[in-house]
Design a protein around this motif. Sequence first.
Motif, PDB file in Angstrom:
ATOM      1  N   ARG A 385      -1.059   6.495  19.754  1.00 54.54           N
ATOM      2  CA  ARG A 385      -0.541   7.799  19.261  1.00 54.54           C
ATOM      3  C   ARG A 385      -1.628   8.247  18.363  1.00 54.54           C
ATOM      4  O   ARG A 385      -1.590   9.483  18.256  1.00 54.54           O
ATOM      5  CB  ARG A 385       0.935   7.600  18.695  1.00 54.54           C
ATOM      6  CG  ARG A 385       1.436   8.983  18.059  1.00 54.54           C
ATOM      7  CD  ARG A 385       2.476   8.792  17.217  1.00 54.54           C
ATOM      8  NE  ARG A 385       2.130   7.882  15.812  1.00 54.54           N
ATOM      9  CZ  ARG A 385       1.728   8.288  14.978  1.00 54.54           C
ATOM     10  NH1 ARG A 385       1.425   9.672  14.827  1.00 54.54           N
ATOM     11  NH2 ARG A 385       1.401   7.738  13.861  1.00 54.54           N
ATOM     12  N   VAL A 402     -12.219  12.421  22.755  1.00 55.92           N
ATOM     13  CA  VAL A 402     -11.786  13.797  22.706  1.00 55.92           C
ATOM     14  C   VAL A 402     -12.298  14.303  24.207  1.00 55.92           C
ATOM     15  O   VAL A 402     -11.841  15.072  24.852  1.00 55.92           O
ATOM     16  CB  VAL A 402     -11.946  14.703  21.630  1.00 55.92           C
ATOM     17  CG1 VAL A 402     -11.663  16.214  22.054  1.00 55.92           C
ATOM     18  CG2 VAL A 402     -11.069  14.324  20.421  1.00 55.92           C
ATOM     19  N   PRO A 407      -6.000  13.673  23.203  1.00 57.15           N
ATOM     20  CA  PRO A 407      -5.640  14.833  22.218  1.00 57.15           C
ATOM     21  C   PRO A 407      -6.555  14.960  20.824  1.00 57.15           C
ATOM     22  O   PRO A 407      -6.310  14.056  20.282  1.00 57.15           O
ATOM     23  CB  PRO A 407      -4.388  14.685  22.110  1.00 57.15           C
ATOM     24  CG  PRO A 407      -3.570  14.004  23.348  1.00 57.15           C
ATOM     25  CD  PRO A 407      -4.869  12.953  23.506  1.00 57.15           C
ATOM     26  N   ALA A 408      -7.259  16.096  20.714  1.00 57.09           N
ATOM     27  CA  ALA A 408      -8.047  15.923  19.304  1.00 57.09           C
ATOM     28  C   ALA A 408      -6.897  16.086  18.282  1.00 57.09           C
ATOM     29  O   ALA A 408      -7.115  15.710  17.167  1.00 57.09           O
ATOM     30  CB  ALA A 408      -8.563  17.457  19.309  1.00 57.09           C
ATOM     31  N   SER A 409      -5.604  16.670  18.452  1.00 61.18           N
ATOM     32  CA  SER A 409      -4.682  16.645  17.374  1.00 61.18           C
ATOM     33  C   SER A 409      -3.995  15.123  16.753  1.00 61.18           C
ATOM     34  O   SER A 409      -3.344  15.030  15.880  1.00 61.18           O
ATOM     35  CB  SER A 409      -3.499  17.486  17.907  1.00 61.18           C
ATOM     36  OG  SER A 409      -2.821  16.752  19.146  1.00 61.18           O
ATOM     37  N   GLN A 410      -4.437  14.510  17.824  1.00 63.46           N
ATOM     38  CA  GLN A 410      -3.898  12.880  17.442  1.00 63.46           C
ATOM     39  C   GLN A 410      -5.242  12.157  16.941  1.00 63.46           C
ATOM     40  O   GLN A 410      -5.047  10.800  16.704  1.00 63.46           O
ATOM     41  CB  GLN A 410      -3.388  12.218  18.653  1.00 63.46           C
ATOM     42  CG  GLN A 410      -2.130  12.734  19.300  1.00 63.46           C
ATOM     43  CD  GLN A 410      -1.602  12.260  20.514  1.00 63.46           C
ATOM     44  OE1 GLN A 410      -1.022  13.001  21.412  1.00 63.46           O
ATOM     45  NE2 GLN A 410      -1.958  10.980  20.562  1.00 63.46           N
ATOM     46  N   THR A 411      -6.351  12.668  16.510  1.00 62.38           N
ATOM     47  CA  THR A 411      -7.342  11.988  15.789  1.00 62.38           C
ATOM     48  C   THR A 411      -7.372  12.514  14.582  1.00 62.38           C
ATOM     49  O   THR A 411      -7.076  13.565  14.067  1.00 62.38           O
ATOM     50  CB  THR A 411      -8.886  12.410  16.522  1.00 62.38           C
ATOM     51  OG1 THR A 411      -9.071  13.632  16.175  1.00 62.38           O
ATOM     52  CG2 THR A 411      -8.744  12.005  18.280  1.00 62.38           C
ATOM     53  N   VAL A 412      -7.868  11.574  13.496  1.00 62.09           N
ATOM     54  CA  VAL A 412      -8.249  11.828  12.125  1.00 62.09           C
ATOM     55  C   VAL A 412      -9.518  11.150  11.626  1.00 62.09           C
ATOM     56  O   VAL A 412      -9.604  10.015  11.990  1.00 62.09           O
ATOM     57  CB  VAL A 412      -6.846  11.373  11.421  1.00 62.09           C
ATOM     58  CG1 VAL A 412      -6.567   9.945  11.414  1.00 62.09           C
ATOM     59  CG2 VAL A 412      -6.873  11.783   9.999  1.00 62.09           C
TER      60      VAL A 412
END
Length: 453
Positions: A385, A402, A407-412
């Motif tokens: 996730r 990515v 999904p880029a939104s699930q990377t930090v």
Amino acid sequence: MKPEQIARWACGTWTVPPTFPITAVTQDSRAVRVGALYVALHGVNHDGHDFVAAAFRAGATAALVRTDWVAPAEVAGLPLLRVGDPATALVALAKGYREALRGRVMGITGSAGKTTLKELAAAMLSGAGTTASTPGNHNNAVGLPLSLLAVPEEARFAVIEAGISHPGDMDPLADALRPDAAAISCIGPAHIANFGTVAAIAAEKAKLLAAVRPKGFAVLPKGVACEGILREACRCRVVTAALGDAAADYVGEPLAKGVVRVRHANEPAVLLETGLCGEHNASNALIAYALAREAGATPAQILAGLATFKAPPMRWETVEAGACRVVNDAYNANPLSMRAALETFAGMAVPAGKAVCVGDMLELGDASDAQHRAVGEASGNGPWRLLAGVGTAARALLEGAVAAGYPASQTVWFATVDEAAEALPLLLRPGETLLLKGSRGMRLERVLEALRR
């Protein structure tokens, strides 16, 4: 060891011969015990000669020092073995002691997994007799000779790990070790910034194989990268081990929950239960079995010894931390071990969701961004996730993931491990399992510490 032996092996001269035997050797004045020979090494931050007096106060029998060192009055009349260079003398001392050992010495090296392989082999051989091994990963120009010097005279086997990071590193290690047998875990782009190519890495590690005594043997993973370079270096019998390759001398089949089925010649199949997940660990168990079996241990002795095996710290160490579970594989990382860890984690059954925190893979030089991006692309479809990256190069890994569809939104991304330690406890969900994987210098275990707090 007798004083005259030590002087001869180290090519040194005693100011005053010690009146007691030498029963241990150490370069750490804090680890000195009665009967020890203290070796004054010059390190990056400290000169061991500054601690000679402290070593004697702690019970050292003697000290090995530079010829030109001016001894303070406190130690001037005590047993000092004067040599040209203490670091060189330490290796020479280990070489002399190794030749006096009656047991069989096994050398272990590889680009990843060598400490786990060493621990597996030592456990398996222990079922056949007293076995000594490298403590932890003390495998460099200081750690290896100290490991050799710590082998008890009565040991039947000694399993010694040899690690390299620069061209030429293996020469003194192989010369001191002169193993009766050797095994390679794998070959890959570890420390490639210092070598340039994987072939150069293989050639350096192959020096250990070249040092195996003619009547000894070498265990190679069949199909290993640069296998030709490794084979060409061998002047001894070569034994192969491989997962799923019937042409190998030892054939392994990974089963569930860290179990490996091994077939060899016409012998009944053997089940090795290590508790270590992943094909890379199954391969290590297979290679260790081949090494122990060729060294004369019976299958029953190997299984009895394996029952005592404990995985080294921070190698797929699964722990509970707060509301989460953590798979701590953060001892070290290179592209080979990072891919293996991510593949193993992808197939691992967990009670809830998965998250990954990767740190920079260091010492990759100009190839760093490309190597990180390639690992990210390979992990882009991973069942996690959250994918977190720590460090400058880890950003390229996230970009690769990515690009592969993650999904880029699930990377930090975090610039430092301290930032990750502060934020990840708030980003993880209760019950999730987090994988920690990065080079030693990244200190990703600090994330685990934060989760525990």
